[in-house]
Design a protein around this motif. Structure first.
Motif, PDB file in Angstrom:
ATOM      1  N   HIS A 157       0.820  -1.219   0.000  1.00  0.00           N
ATOM      2  CA  HIS A 157       0.000   0.000   0.000  1.00  0.00           C
ATOM      3  C   HIS A 157       0.853   1.267   0.000  1.00  0.00           C
ATOM      4  O   HIS A 157       0.582   2.224   0.733  1.00  0.00           O
ATOM      5  CB  HIS A 157      -0.952   0.000   1.201  1.00  0.00           C
ATOM      6  CG  HIS A 157      -1.819  -1.223   1.273  1.00  0.00           C
ATOM      7  ND1 HIS A 157      -2.889  -1.425   0.420  1.00  0.00           N
ATOM      8  CD2 HIS A 157      -1.747  -2.321   2.073  1.00  0.00           C
ATOM      9  CE1 HIS A 157      -3.463  -2.583   0.704  1.00  0.00           C
ATOM     10  NE2 HIS A 157      -2.781  -3.165   1.692  1.00  0.00           N
ATOM     11  N   CYS A 158       1.881   1.242  -0.831  1.00  0.00           N
ATOM     12  CA  CYS A 158       2.743   2.417  -1.003  1.00  0.00           C
ATOM     13  C   CYS A 158       2.415   3.097  -2.329  1.00  0.00           C
ATOM     14  O   CYS A 158       2.224   2.421  -3.350  1.00  0.00           O
ATOM     15  CB  CYS A 158       4.218   2.024  -0.996  1.00  0.00           C
ATOM     16  SG  CYS A 158       4.794   1.270   0.539  1.00  0.00           S
ATOM     17  N   ASN A 159       2.347   4.397  -2.307  1.00  0.00           N
ATOM     18  CA  ASN A 159       2.156   5.174  -3.520  1.00  0.00           C
ATOM     19  C   ASN A 159       3.495   5.765  -3.934  1.00  0.00           C
ATOM     20  O   ASN A 159       4.153   6.449  -3.143  1.00  0.00           O
ATOM     21  CB  ASN A 159       1.151   6.298  -3.282  1.00  0.00           C
ATOM     22  CG  ASN A 159       1.097   7.275  -4.444  1.00  0.00           C
ATOM     23  OD1 ASN A 159       0.922   6.874  -5.581  1.00  0.00           O
ATOM     24  ND2 ASN A 159       1.261   8.557  -4.147  1.00  0.00           N
ATOM     25  N   HIS A 342      12.200   6.698 -15.478  1.00  0.00           N
ATOM     26  CA  HIS A 342      11.582   7.685 -14.608  1.00  0.00           C
ATOM     27  C   HIS A 342      10.138   7.265 -14.368  1.00  0.00           C
ATOM     28  O   HIS A 342       9.434   6.857 -15.289  1.00  0.00           O
ATOM     29  CB  HIS A 342      11.578   9.081 -15.254  1.00  0.00           C
ATOM     30  CG  HIS A 342      12.949   9.610 -15.529  1.00  0.00           C
ATOM     31  ND1 HIS A 342      13.607  10.437 -14.653  1.00  0.00           N
ATOM     32  CD2 HIS A 342      13.785   9.423 -16.578  1.00  0.00           C
ATOM     33  CE1 HIS A 342      14.787  10.754 -15.152  1.00  0.00           C
ATOM     34  NE2 HIS A 342      14.925  10.148 -16.323  1.00  0.00           N
ATOM     35  N   MET A 343       9.694   7.394 -13.124  1.00  0.00           N
ATOM     36  CA  MET A 343       8.304   7.071 -12.813  1.00  0.00           C
ATOM     37  C   MET A 343       7.735   8.182 -11.947  1.00  0.00           C
ATOM     38  O   MET A 343       8.430   8.772 -11.131  1.00  0.00           O
ATOM     39  CB  MET A 343       8.205   5.735 -12.061  1.00  0.00           C
ATOM     40  CG  MET A 343       8.750   4.547 -12.814  1.00  0.00           C
ATOM     41  SD  MET A 343       8.571   3.036 -11.873  1.00  0.00           S
ATOM     42  CE  MET A 343       9.761   3.314 -10.569  1.00  0.00           C
ATOM     43  N   LYS A 344       6.463   8.447 -12.118  1.00  0.00           N
ATOM     44  CA  LYS A 344       5.802   9.433 -11.296  1.00  0.00           C
ATOM     45  C   LYS A 344       4.340   9.057 -11.135  1.00  0.00           C
ATOM     46  O   LYS A 344       3.633   8.843 -12.119  1.00  0.00           O
ATOM     47  CB  LYS A 344       5.916  10.830 -11.920  1.00  0.00           C
ATOM     48  CG  LYS A 344       5.394  11.943 -11.000  1.00  0.00           C
ATOM     49  CD  LYS A 344       5.652  13.291 -11.603  1.00  0.00           C
ATOM     50  CE  LYS A 344       5.182  14.400 -10.666  1.00  0.00           C
ATOM     51  NZ  LYS A 344       5.419  15.731 -11.232  1.00  0.00           N
ATOM     52  N   HIS A 345       3.899   8.953  -9.884  1.00  0.00           N
ATOM     53  CA  HIS A 345       2.508   8.588  -9.581  1.00  0.00           C
ATOM     54  C   HIS A 345       2.109   7.331 -10.369  1.00  0.00           C
ATOM     55  O   HIS A 345       1.083   7.318 -11.053  1.00  0.00           O
ATOM     56  CB  HIS A 345       1.556   9.734  -9.909  1.00  0.00           C
ATOM     57  CG  HIS A 345       1.832  10.967  -9.110  1.00  0.00           C
ATOM     58  ND1 HIS A 345       1.678  11.032  -7.756  1.00  0.00           N
ATOM     59  CD2 HIS A 345       2.267  12.197  -9.496  1.00  0.00           C
ATOM     60  CE1 HIS A 345       1.978  12.251  -7.335  1.00  0.00           C
ATOM     61  NE2 HIS A 345       2.365  12.965  -8.373  1.00  0.00           N
ATOM     62  N   THR A 346       2.911   6.303 -10.266  1.00  0.00           N
ATOM     63  CA  THR A 346       2.701   5.135 -11.114  1.00  0.00           C
ATOM     64  C   THR A 346       1.862   4.047 -10.451  1.00  0.00           C
ATOM     65  O   THR A 346       0.978   3.472 -11.079  1.00  0.00           O
ATOM     66  CB  THR A 346       4.059   4.533 -11.521  1.00  0.00           C
ATOM     67  OG1 THR A 346       4.872   5.561 -12.090  1.00  0.00           O
ATOM     68  CG2 THR A 346       3.878   3.447 -12.557  1.00  0.00           C
ATOM     69  N   PHE A 347       2.149   3.759  -9.185  1.00  0.00           N
ATOM     70  CA  PHE A 347       1.535   2.606  -8.573  1.00  0.00           C
ATOM     71  C   PHE A 347       0.571   3.033  -7.464  1.00  0.00           C
ATOM     72  O   PHE A 347       0.973   3.629  -6.476  1.00  0.00           O
ATOM     73  CB  PHE A 347       2.596   1.670  -7.969  1.00  0.00           C
ATOM     74  CG  PHE A 347       3.780   1.493  -8.866  1.00  0.00           C
ATOM     75  CD1 PHE A 347       3.627   0.886 -10.102  1.00  0.00           C
ATOM     76  CD2 PHE A 347       5.027   1.951  -8.488  1.00  0.00           C
ATOM     77  CE1 PHE A 347       4.715   0.739 -10.925  1.00  0.00           C
ATOM     78  CE2 PHE A 347       6.115   1.800  -9.321  1.00  0.00           C
ATOM     79  CZ  PHE A 347       5.949   1.201 -10.538  1.00  0.00           C
ATOM     80  N   ARG A 348      -0.689   2.715  -7.641  1.00  0.00           N
ATOM     81  CA  ARG A 348      -1.684   2.978  -6.615  1.00  0.00           C
ATOM     82  C   ARG A 348      -2.628   1.795  -6.532  1.00  0.00           C
ATOM     83  O   ARG A 348      -2.944   1.171  -7.545  1.00  0.00           O
ATOM     84  CB  ARG A 348      -2.475   4.258  -6.917  1.00  0.00           C
ATOM     85  CG  ARG A 348      -1.681   5.534  -6.627  1.00  0.00           C
ATOM     86  CD  ARG A 348      -2.512   6.750  -6.882  1.00  0.00           C
ATOM     87  NE  ARG A 348      -1.771   7.970  -6.542  1.00  0.00           N
ATOM     88  CZ  ARG A 348      -2.144   9.183  -6.883  1.00  0.00           C
ATOM     89  NH1 ARG A 348      -3.247   9.356  -7.583  1.00  0.00           N
ATOM     90  NH2 ARG A 348      -1.437  10.220  -6.525  1.00  0.00           N
TER      91      ARG A 348
END
Length: 349
Positions: A157-159, A342-348
């Motif tokens: 549950h990490c964003n 590069h990743m940004k706001h990827t995993f929710r």
């Protein structure tokens, strides 16, 4: 009170060398002059300040963060004063005309160049920042590594606020900023942090061979790309690189001592964004000081020449040290040319 007594009082104060250096910098703040008329094809930025280890990197870091391209640079920092001249353009090859941008560049350089850069850390803490928790990874690169790291963070549950992953010479390094998925704030629970560390360690440890895998939580505010250089340097990604010395695609790094004064480092490589930052960052973190230098970039090739000494004041004297510097600079040039994610706001979830 007599003059001799005053002098004695001054010399017997408890002010240490670091406090004295800060006082000198406050009395002589950095001065930045930006000129759009001095060159036909570039904006000229001149920086004058008290010299200290890391000043050059701070200035180059500001220019790099602003996505400016350094076409040419002239560096002189012998003695107690630092003076640099940079010819820069934007990503489209034009001068910087926006006065707000120019004012921002001036304020950033004058602010950043006035303070000491923290040295390469020998340890890390487990305290997150207020906004996010910073996770640093190092291990062997392999297919599926990114997917497995992503899966672990999602299950916990990490964003992911943002992340950057570098790979070079079979090694991988990452700096990932995460928040709690429900509160969108930094993760502070020590038990949860321990679980995240243990599971990520298991992922990056797989097939690591003799190289140790690392997962740490960091409270450092060090520039992210500088941290990636430091992580890969600590992981010795510069060792054991097998390549043809005559390959036209690889950088050329040579060293030569001028009597007993300086070691001259000369680099030729394919030009690309942030090249100067990568080289200066590596020299700084290896504890070398650039006293004089010149940078020139053409449409295809970049040429860099730096007169350096170790922070102890000595040039490079041994063949082993020369080879290590060459390997490390080649690695610094090649890392960004390798795969970077590069990743940004990827995993929710």
């Amino acid at each position: 009170m007599k003059t001799s007594q005053i002098t004695k009082e001054i010399h017997t104060t408890t002010m240490d060398d670091d406090e004295y250096a800060k006082l000198i910098r406050r009395m002589n703040p950095p001065r930045v002059v930006i000129d759009n008329n001095a060159s036909d094809d570039a904006t000229v930025i001149q920086v004058d300040s008290v010299n200290k280890h890391g000043t050059l990197l701070e200035v180059v870091q500001v220019l790099t963060d602003m996505n400016l391209v350094i076409k040419k640079a002239y560096i002189s920092s012998d003695g107690g004063w630092f003076m640099d001249v940079f010819k820069v353009i934007d990503q489209d090859g034009n001068k910087i005309r926006d006065t707000q941008v120019l004012d921002y560049i001036q304020k950033r350089i004058e602010s950043n160049a006035g303070w000491f850069i923290p040295p390469l850390r020998s340890s890390v803490g487990v305290m997150p920042t207020d906004e996010y928790t910073s996770i640093e990874l190092a291990g062997t690169d392999r297919p599926g590594l990114l997917s497995e790291v992503s899966a672990v963070l999602t299950d916990l549950h990490c964003n992911v606020v943002n992340a950057e992953i570098w790979t070079h010479n079979t090694r991988a390094a990452a700096v990932i900023h995460v928040t709690d998925n429900s509160t969108h704030s930094a993760i502070t629970d020590p038990i949860r942090l321990s679980t995240i560390k243990e599971l990520l360690c298991n992922v990056v440890r797989t097939n690591s061979g003799s190289r140790a895998a690392k997962t740490v939580f960091s409270c450092s505010d060090t520039h992210r790309e500088r941290r990636l250089h430091q992580i890969m340097f600590d992981d010795r990604d510069y060792e054991g690189v097998k390549r043809a010395r005559t390959s036209a695609s690889r950088p050329s790094v040579t060293l030569m001592n001028i009597e007993k004064d300086y070691t001259v480092v000369t680099m030729r490589s394919k030009d690309r964004p942030k090249l100067v930052f990568d080289v200066v960052c590596t020299l700084t973190d290896m504890q070398y000081v650039v006293f004089h230098g010149m940078v020139s970039t053409e449409p295809v090739e970049a040429y860099q020449e730096f007169y350096i000494r170790h922070v102890d004041g000595l040039p490079i004297n041994s063949e082993a040290e020369q080879e290590r510097v060459i390997q490390c600079l080649e690695a610094a040039i090649e890392r960004r040319a390798s795969e970077i994610v590069h990743m940004k706001h990827t995993f929710r979830v």
